[in-house]
Design a protein around this motif. Sequence first.
Motif, PDB file in Angstrom:
ATOM      1  N   SER A 173       0.843  -1.198   0.000  1.00 28.62           N
ATOM      2  CA  SER A 173       0.000   0.000   0.000  1.00 28.62           C
ATOM      3  C   SER A 173       0.877   1.246   0.000  1.00 28.62           C
ATOM      4  CB  SER A 173      -0.937  -0.007   1.198  1.00 28.62           C
ATOM      5  OG  SER A 173      -0.225  -0.316   2.355  1.00 28.62           O
ATOM      6  N   GLU A 174       1.766   1.324  -1.012  1.00 27.34           N
ATOM      7  CA  GLU A 174       2.647   2.489  -1.107  1.00 27.34           C
ATOM      8  C   GLU A 174       1.861   3.772  -1.303  1.00 27.34           C
ATOM      9  OE1 GLU A 174       3.017  -0.675  -2.445  1.00 27.34           O
ATOM     10  OE2 GLU A 174       4.102  -0.141  -4.267  1.00 27.34           O
ATOM     11  N   GLU A 175       0.634   3.637  -1.869  1.00 33.40           N
ATOM     12  CA  GLU A 175      -0.145   4.852  -2.150  1.00 33.40           C
ATOM     13  C   GLU A 175      -0.513   5.584  -0.868  1.00 33.40           C
ATOM     14  OE1 GLU A 175      -0.901   1.954  -3.632  1.00 33.40           O
ATOM     15  OE2 GLU A 175      -0.120   2.480  -5.613  1.00 33.40           O
ATOM     16  N   ALA A 176      -0.529   4.859   0.255  1.00 31.95           N
ATOM     17  CA  ALA A 176      -0.881   5.504   1.519  1.00 31.95           C
ATOM     18  C   ALA A 176       0.260   6.367   2.056  1.00 31.95           C
ATOM     19  CB  ALA A 176      -1.276   4.458   2.550  1.00 31.95           C
TER      20      ALA A 176
ATOM     21  N   VAL B 256       6.408   6.531  -6.383  1.00 36.44           N
ATOM     22  CA  VAL B 256       5.014   6.285  -6.004  1.00 36.44           C
ATOM     23  C   VAL B 256       4.131   7.109  -6.940  1.00 36.44           C
ATOM     24  CG1 VAL B 256       3.328   6.579  -4.157  1.00 36.44           C
ATOM     25  CG2 VAL B 256       5.631   5.879  -3.605  1.00 36.44           C
ATOM     26  N   ASP B 257       2.940   6.597  -7.232  1.00 30.21           N
ATOM     27  CA  ASP B 257       2.085   7.307  -8.177  1.00 30.21           C
ATOM     28  C   ASP B 257       1.714   8.695  -7.645  1.00 30.21           C
ATOM     29  OD1 ASP B 257       0.498   7.383 -10.581  1.00 30.21           O
ATOM     30  OD2 ASP B 257      -1.176   7.502  -9.179  1.00 30.21           O
ATOM     31  N   ASP B 258       1.915   9.683  -8.512  1.00 29.49           N
ATOM     32  CA  ASP B 258       1.699  11.084  -8.147  1.00 29.49           C
ATOM     33  C   ASP B 258       0.252  11.339  -7.703  1.00 29.49           C
ATOM     34  OD1 ASP B 258       2.211  13.697  -7.802  1.00 29.49           O
ATOM     35  OD2 ASP B 258       2.225  14.235  -9.929  1.00 29.49           O
ATOM     36  N   GLY B 259      -0.699  10.908  -8.540  1.00 30.70           N
ATOM     37  CA  GLY B 259      -2.113  11.177  -8.246  1.00 30.70           C
ATOM     38  C   GLY B 259      -2.562  10.499  -6.968  1.00 30.70           C
ATOM     39  N   ALA B 260      -2.141   9.213  -6.791  1.00 27.11           N
ATOM     40  CA  ALA B 260      -2.564   8.478  -5.597  1.00 27.11           C
ATOM     41  C   ALA B 260      -2.003   9.132  -4.345  1.00 27.11           C
ATOM     42  CB  ALA B 260      -2.092   7.038  -5.676  1.00 27.11           C
TER      43      ALA B 260
ATOM     44  N   GLN C 113      -5.001  10.329  -1.949  1.00 28.83           N
ATOM     45  CA  GLN C 113      -5.167   9.627  -0.667  1.00 28.83           C
ATOM     46  C   GLN C 113      -4.946  10.584   0.489  1.00 28.83           C
ATOM     47  OE1 GLN C 113      -4.494   6.049   0.559  1.00 28.83           O
ATOM     48  NE2 GLN C 113      -5.301   5.091  -1.274  1.00 28.83           N
ATOM     49  N   MET C 114      -3.979  11.483   0.303  1.00 28.30           N
ATOM     50  CA  MET C 114      -3.708  12.467   1.347  1.00 28.30           C
ATOM     51  C   MET C 114      -4.923  13.349   1.567  1.00 28.30           C
ATOM     52  SD  MET C 114      -0.813  15.394   1.223  1.00 28.30           S
ATOM     53  CE  MET C 114       0.526  14.335   0.887  1.00 28.30           C
ATOM     54  N   GLN C 115      -5.498  13.844   0.473  1.00 27.65           N
ATOM     55  CA  GLN C 115      -6.640  14.749   0.613  1.00 27.65           C
ATOM     56  C   GLN C 115      -7.866  14.040   1.155  1.00 27.65           C
ATOM     57  OE1 GLN C 115      -6.800  16.415  -3.256  1.00 27.65           O
ATOM     58  NE2 GLN C 115      -5.231  17.931  -2.818  1.00 27.65           N
ATOM     59  N   ALA C 116      -7.982  12.732   0.823  1.00 26.42           N
ATOM     60  CA  ALA C 116      -9.160  12.011   1.305  1.00 26.42           C
ATOM     61  C   ALA C 116      -9.074  11.767   2.804  1.00 26.42           C
ATOM     62  CB  ALA C 116      -9.295  10.693   0.561  1.00 26.42           C
ATOM     63  N   ASN C 117      -7.860  11.669   3.329  1.00 29.16           N
ATOM     64  CA  ASN C 117      -7.729  11.244   4.726  1.00 29.16           C
ATOM     65  C   ASN C 117      -7.337  12.339   5.696  1.00 29.16           C
ATOM     66  OD1 ASN C 117      -8.315   8.385   4.683  1.00 29.16           O
ATOM     67  ND2 ASN C 117      -6.594   8.286   3.275  1.00 29.16           N
ATOM     68  N   VAL C 118      -6.896  13.483   5.202  1.00 32.74           N
ATOM     69  CA  VAL C 118      -6.546  14.577   6.110  1.00 32.74           C
ATOM     70  C   VAL C 118      -7.738  15.522   6.180  1.00 32.74           C
ATOM     71  CG1 VAL C 118      -4.960  16.460   6.547  1.00 32.74           C
ATOM     72  CG2 VAL C 118      -4.133  14.371   5.532  1.00 32.74           C
ATOM     73  N   ASP C 119      -8.233  15.703   7.381  1.00 31.72           N
ATOM     74  CA  ASP C 119      -9.415  16.533   7.561  1.00 31.72           C
ATOM     75  C   ASP C 119      -8.989  17.918   8.020  1.00 31.72           C
ATOM     76  OD1 ASP C 119     -12.343  16.678   7.716  1.00 31.72           O
ATOM     77  OD2 ASP C 119     -11.897  17.192   9.799  1.00 31.72           O
ATOM     78  N   PHE C 120      -9.669  18.935   7.519  1.00 32.70           N
ATOM     79  CA  PHE C 120      -9.240  20.291   7.890  1.00 32.70           C
ATOM     80  C   PHE C 120      -9.437  20.545   9.375  1.00 32.70           C
ATOM     81  CE2 PHE C 120     -10.056  24.855   8.458  1.00 32.70           C
ATOM     82  CZ  PHE C 120      -8.811  25.311   8.085  1.00 32.70           C
ATOM     83  N   ARG C 121     -10.633  20.233   9.883  1.00 35.06           N
ATOM     84  CA  ARG C 121     -10.892  20.576  11.286  1.00 35.06           C
ATOM     85  C   ARG C 121     -10.154  19.660  12.238  1.00 35.06           C
ATOM     86  NH1 ARG C 121     -16.241  20.424  13.113  1.00 35.06           N
ATOM     87  NH2 ARG C 121     -15.315  19.541  14.961  1.00 35.06           N
TER      88      ARG C 121
ATOM     89  N   GLY D 208       8.470  14.740   1.705  1.00 33.82           N
ATOM     90  CA  GLY D 208       7.930  13.402   1.495  1.00 33.82           C
ATOM     91  C   GLY D 208       7.585  13.170   0.035  1.00 33.82           C
ATOM     92  N   TYR D 209       7.046  14.216  -0.611  1.00 32.96           N
ATOM     93  CA  TYR D 209       6.708  14.126  -2.023  1.00 32.96           C
ATOM     94  C   TYR D 209       7.971  13.922  -2.855  1.00 32.96           C
ATOM     95  CZ  TYR D 209       5.437  15.873  -6.655  1.00 32.96           C
ATOM     96  OH  TYR D 209       5.273  16.020  -7.993  1.00 32.96           O
ATOM     97  N   LEU D 210       9.013  14.683  -2.527  1.00 32.08           N
ATOM     98  CA  LEU D 210      10.272  14.579  -3.274  1.00 32.08           C
ATOM     99  C   LEU D 210      10.792  13.153  -3.243  1.00 32.08           C
ATOM    100  CD1 LEU D 210      12.609  17.608  -2.531  1.00 32.08           C
ATOM    101  CD2 LEU D 210      11.511  16.956  -4.657  1.00 32.08           C
ATOM    102  N   VAL D 211      10.858  12.574  -2.026  1.00 39.25           N
ATOM    103  CA  VAL D 211      11.417  11.236  -1.911  1.00 39.25           C
ATOM    104  C   VAL D 211      10.444  10.202  -2.459  1.00 39.25           C
ATOM    105  CG1 VAL D 211      12.024   9.467  -0.256  1.00 39.25           C
ATOM    106  CG2 VAL D 211      12.987  11.724  -0.041  1.00 39.25           C
TER     107      VAL D 211
END
Lengths: 264, 158
Positions: free
Chosen positions: A86-89, A183-187, A191-199, A173-176
């Motif tokens: 699950s490298e995309e995570a 690792v796939d750019d889009g994933a 995945q980051m945007q889906a799991n990080v909540d603003f509040r 982290g993105y650079l490495v």
Amino acid sequence: MLDHLLRPLRNIGHRVVNSIWRLGYASRFFLMTLLKSGTSFARFSLIMREIYFSGVLSLIIILVSGLFVGMVLGLQGYETLQKYGSEEALGTLVSLSLVRELGPVVAALLFASRAGSAITAEIGLMKATEQIAAMEMMAVDPIARIIGPRFWGGVLSMPLLAAMFSAIGVFGGYLVGVVLIGVDDGAFWSQMQANVDFRNDILNGVIKSVVFGVAVTAIAVFEGYDAPPTAEGVSGATTRTVVMSSLAVLGLDFILTAFMFRGM
Amino acid sequence: MERTTLDLWVGIFVVIGIAALLTLAMKVGNLSTYNSDATYTVTADFQNIGGLKVKAPVKSAGVLVGRVSGIEFDTKRFEAVVTLSLDKRYMFPKDTSASVLTSGLLGEQYIGLDAGGDEQNLQQGDKIKLTQSAVVLEKLIGQFLYSKAADGSDKDGK
């Protein structure tokens, strides 16, 4: 004979009373700083100067450490995640650890050793060279003129520094992860945007950094103001600032985390 | 240091700091993708929702169309009442069915919507009537063992 036996007890009592007295003194000092901060804000240029000294001059160390912490997180996270396929995570892992914990905490620790110690040494030396006493003689309130601006300069800089640390860490982290390992750019981003909540995540991280900023600068200005007016006294106070504020940051971090992320 | 240079540096510092915060909010967080204004809510009753959590995704044909905004328990019928916030851009027919699904073998649980053929669309506050509960692994294993045992006793009887 009895006096001899009672001495250890008396020593313990002396220490406890002393530390409680010091705690009360620190609280009164903190309250006075807050009460007189109106005067400090009236002369905002003083606060600007302190933001420069504790914020702008900490930029290099914050940005470089943030970048490297992010890159290390990317490498280590990838090593572990690829075992489970699950490298995309990776994006989620890097951003959540930075935004929730490492950003506020490591930035506060660096801030304590970079800016907190400088504040303590400066105020301590002012006291040792009797500049503070001279100000009092001229009817200038040292708490409003010296302590207040330094306190607010640190409190205002800290959240900004922590946000920069997290942002550049995510970039590291993105650079490495993406550029170096592939690792796939889009994933990575989705995945980051889906799991990080603003509040829940980002705002709580900002709240943490504000609390750490208050704790570190309050300790720094108090230790400086309370330092014995000798060379040894100032050096001891500087050391105490770094040790005490690092411990305070770690302790407060546990308490805040327990309240913020208990049910998740 | 001269006053103007100092002001310039502090200005740069504050702008970078706020830019970092905005980057975190927009690029890292989900502030830009999830906007609560442009949603409508519908409810669905499930007999068992398994490990479904608030904020779990609602998907139709694999596309994210909304999120679970609330989970309550109905004490009269002993069923779970799940509130779904769906994006206003996506309208669904009234006879759409909702089921609790799992992404991957061990992944998170989400709600899948299968569109029906009704001509009227779901409105704010409507209830989805056709629902399918989560598959609980223990129950499945239990059923499997039970049927195996029944098979075995049948064979013995013959």
